[in-house]
Design a protein around this motif. Sequence first.
Motif: not given
Length: 612
Positions: A316-317, A391, A567, A596
């Motif tokens: 998720n980074q 997130n 992110e 995103r």
Amino acid sequence: MESSSENLELSLFEGGLERGFSHTDLHFARFLKESEEGGEALFTAAALVSRESRNGHVCVDLSRYVGDHYPFAELQGVTPKSSEAWCDALACLAAVGDGSTPTPLVLDGKGRLYLYRYYLFQKEVAQFMLKKAAQKGPNTSEINALSQGLQRLFPSQKFCFSEPDHQKRAAAVALTRKLTIIAGGPGTGKTTTVSKILALYVERYLADYQRLPRIVLAAPTGKAAARLMESMRSAAERLKGSVSAEVIDALPRKASTIHRILAGFGRRKSPFEPEETLGCELLVVDEASMVDLPLMGRLCRVIAPETQVIFMGDRNQLASVEAGSVLGDLCHGKRGERVSLSCGALLEELTESAPQTDIEASPLADAVTTLVKSYRFGKRPGIGDAADASNRGDAQALARVDSAGFSWMKAETASEGLDILRPLIKTYFQGYMKASTAEERLDILDRFRILCAVRKGPLGVRRLNAFVERLLGVGEGLWYSGRPVMVTENDYTLSLFNGDTGVTIREKGELVVAFPEEGGGMRTIHPARLPSVETVFAMTVHKSQGSEFDHVALVLPEIDTPLLTRELIYTGLTRAKEEALLLGSTDSVEKGLKRRTRRASGLQELLWASPV
């Protein structure tokens, strides 16, 4: 009189820079077009490929840039009206190939256009991962011994039988397969899990071969490698009493950057046909989300067929700074936690817990395990809560976080942001300039760091570094005692690599920069010998990946930018161990969480749709 193609070039050169095109993009496009007859379609495609590769994309999906979706209104009537027509126009040109032989550009069968080197790296990475994922480890016949070892280091928790032990599953996968991908957020125990895997691996290797295995630890940056070393040493101490002293002593304590590992290969051999391979039985790569496609491709080339590989990181980074999102592509195609029928049966036998199975699951799905339970923020739950909300892209949930460890201070203007930062800088950097050693200064820097979304602007890295310097009262000039710097390009001669951090000190009356050594201690280098460096009181979130700080101030720009994404916010907040401050307006946070990061690539399709 100018031709239509000359008018086209002139139009692009006049307006291209305003649309994100660099001079390099446009010169590359002109060079290719001049080598072809009637290359207007080639010119625009080449400019797009060059631009998008700089923006982190592996390829260009031509269908996104035809008709009304094309970014240049002045090209209507020149550019083909459909992606099929565009592909047909490109396919007959000498500069465009199918990847079977070297050409400047490669067009695949799905309308994606690549620079040749990216196409080759993508193909090689996919082939490597699929082949490794299909290979079984050497210990699959020793089920009883493996099961006992797993139970010893991952004992079943009472009253938790309904919740699977994902760490134990990851260990079971790693001990029975040649490829393992362990994904998970901060504090989910990735390094702890790997340390136990290594202990069990060493035990079995000693029993089978009567000698110790060669294990290599690697990370993308010097800071990430240093953190990995520290984490592995701490984990080894916690294993005492669970495994023998011989095993404890055999666990690796040193980690290197991937660039250092590759440095000895690239100068002696063809980049595409390595004559040597990395001499180890097991390779562990941490912070895999930071590994870009070219770097992963070069690493895959030097890994021996018999070497076992473990990648770990947070999917998720932020994706890597350079092209690609390899870890995300490796994890994306898995359906929940489902594995193949054979893998499910083996995991149930080893862990006494039956995972969900899928008759269509590929070997790559068996290799991927995601750790979901975080152990880091027990006393400071606000960081974990804020990370979870960001997130999910939930700005309202983020605003409701009211737990120790996180605060959101809303600054509508740059001046308000600076007013909030001023007392924090004075508090956390108190004593920095008076510190007598480089180690003390680096320790203070690790306690607090300002993270920015952008480099330029009132709340960008450059302005905020200058702001900190004014508050600390440093002298005039670029170099001064106390200047902290981060290396921004690799220098193999000095063994300095992108991400290495040092601090300027005065030694024998002369300014030098002190860098931590891999084995401990410091080494000093004169500023004139250094590669490109930048001041690092404040740094971009991208540059902070692989690092952790006690306290973090995440500063968002007052003007919206495409760089501000979900992110980025998640990554910035999760660099904090004790306290995360989010500094930005409601509007900037909401817009950022809605945006995103999407990287154009064909790797995901190759990994999850191709047969082994």
